[in-house]
Scaffold this active site. Structure first.
Site, PDB file in Angstrom:
ATOM      1  CG  HIS A 107       6.851  -6.652  -6.320  1.00  0.00           C
ATOM      2  ND1 HIS A 107       7.411  -7.177  -5.174  1.00  0.00           N
ATOM      3  CD2 HIS A 107       6.058  -5.637  -5.884  1.00  0.00           C
ATOM      4  CE1 HIS A 107       6.977  -6.500  -4.116  1.00  0.00           C
ATOM      5  NE2 HIS A 107       6.144  -5.574  -4.524  1.00  0.00           N
ATOM      6  CG  ASP A 115       9.109  -2.734  -4.660  1.00  0.00           C
ATOM      7  OD1 ASP A 115      10.147  -2.553  -5.326  1.00  0.00           O
ATOM      8  OD2 ASP A 115       9.043  -3.472  -3.676  1.00  0.00           O
ATOM      9  CG  HIS A 122       6.052   1.331  -2.911  1.00  0.00           C
ATOM     10  ND1 HIS A 122       6.701   1.536  -1.716  1.00  0.00           N
ATOM     11  CD2 HIS A 122       5.761   0.011  -2.965  1.00  0.00           C
ATOM     12  CE1 HIS A 122       6.781   0.378  -1.063  1.00  0.00           C
ATOM     13  NE2 HIS A 122       6.228  -0.560  -1.794  1.00  0.00           N
ATOM     14  CG  HIS A 152       1.676  -6.437  -4.205  1.00  0.00           C
ATOM     15  ND1 HIS A 152       1.451  -6.333  -2.846  1.00  0.00           N
ATOM     16  CD2 HIS A 152       2.841  -5.811  -4.438  1.00  0.00           C
ATOM     17  CE1 HIS A 152       2.446  -5.658  -2.302  1.00  0.00           C
ATOM     18  NE2 HIS A 152       3.301  -5.336  -3.237  1.00  0.00           N
TER      19      HIS A 152
HETATM   20 ZN    ZN Z   1       5.083  -4.283  -3.412  1.00  0.00          ZN
END
Ligand code: ZN
Length: 310
Positions: free
Chosen positions: A180, A129, A276, A184
């Site tokens: 995503h 991510d 991540h 964010h």
């Molecule tokens: Zn994230």
């Protein structure tokens, strides 16, 4: 719930009101019933909303974007302090409900608000991510290539716009893509459906500017802060809302050893692993992959989540 039965009492200050007392009592009763119904609806609504993701005091690197699936960034002005990381997969799954109107997704929908938490098959899926990030994404791509593993990248729109070359590198290696959000925003799910739609479309446009033909089959809400409306909008845009099964909280940089140990111990067939490749110092995640990849590939089939093409 406290119900105030004082409707109309003591307010008959005029003869007119006094003569209309029966009507006033009826109105008062209606008001009490409506209040009770509203109270029930409120309580029901609250029961369907998972505890908001909390934030910890952990901060990420002073340079680069601060977001990850964690507390909102320090530079997000609307945030309040205090918080903890994303709910654990188990907690998150228990908190959620299943949207009765949701179209059938590609995998089990036992996550918050009917989100998908597993691959739906025995395949194990690694998800990365918050990128792409020029420092870490190339390292992740090289390790995945070395171990012949394909994964799914949940990219942030502004990063995709900034690094289209990295989006192309991700797609060129056969990895699949997941939206995503634009920047964010962990509170995105509480905005209007129109605002959510604009954000998700802008993100997908940035991805497609780099890879026009690549499917974007999944959406993952920042912070795992799902709401019914963000799930609905993602589905309307043709994306499966994707949660996760195993979360080593690598965004908090617990060290490569702990990240690897949590993943290796937690993965079972079908697990979706949350990692991540951006949003702070991710060297621990990169280093953890040196152990995660050989161990998982020796025990499971590790593959990107399907996007209908790959
Ligand atoms: Zn994230």
């Amino acid at each position: 719930m406290r119900i105030d039965h004082g409707g109309g009492g003591g307010s008959a200050r005029t003869g007119q009101l006094f003569r209309d007392a029966p009507a006033a009592r009826t109105i008062g009763l209606v008001a009490v019933v409506v209040a009770a119904l509203l109270g029930s609806a409120y309580a029901l609504g609250r029961s369907l909303v998972p505890d908001p993701p909390t934030r910890s005091s952990v901060t990420t690197s002073a340079t680069g974007p601060h977001y990850a699936d964690q507390p909102p960034a320090d530079d997000a002005p609307r945030r309040t302090p205090q918080g903890t990381p994303d709910p654990s997969p188990a907690e998150a799954g228990q908190d959620g409900g299943t949207g009765p109107d949701a179209p059938p997704p590609s995998g089990p929908t036992d996550g918050p608000f009917g989100t998908q938490t597993t691959s739906g098959t025995a395949l194990v899926a690694l998800t990365f991510d918050d990128g792409p990030d020029p420092q870490y994404t190339p390292q992740v791509l090289a390790l995945l290539r070395e171990h012949q593993v394909r994964a799914t990248f949940c990219v942030v729109g502004e990063n995709a716009q900034r690094h289209p070359d990295l989006i192309r590198a991700i797609a060129a290696d056969g990895h699949t893509l997941c939206n995503h959000s634009w920047n964010h925003d962990v509170t995105l799910g509480r905005r209007s459906p129109a605002a959510i739609r604009t954000d998700l479309l802008r993100t997908s446009d940035a991805i497609r500017a780099a890879v026009p033909d690549a499917p974007i089959a999944y959406y993952r809400q920042p912070g795992g802060a799902w709401t019914g409306q963000v799930v609905s909008v993602a589905q309307e845009l043709g994306m499966t809302p994707l949660h996760w099964t195993v979360d080593p909280s690598d965004w908090a940089a617990p060290g490569a050893g702990r990240i690897a140990a949590t993943v290796v111990a937690g993965v079972v067939p079908g697990s979706v692993v949350l990692l991540h490749d951006a949003g702070g110092d991710r060297q621990g995640t990169v280093d953890a992959l040196h152990r995660i990849l050989p161990e998982l590939t020796s025990r499971f089939e590790v593959e990107a989540l399907p996007d209908g093409v790959t």
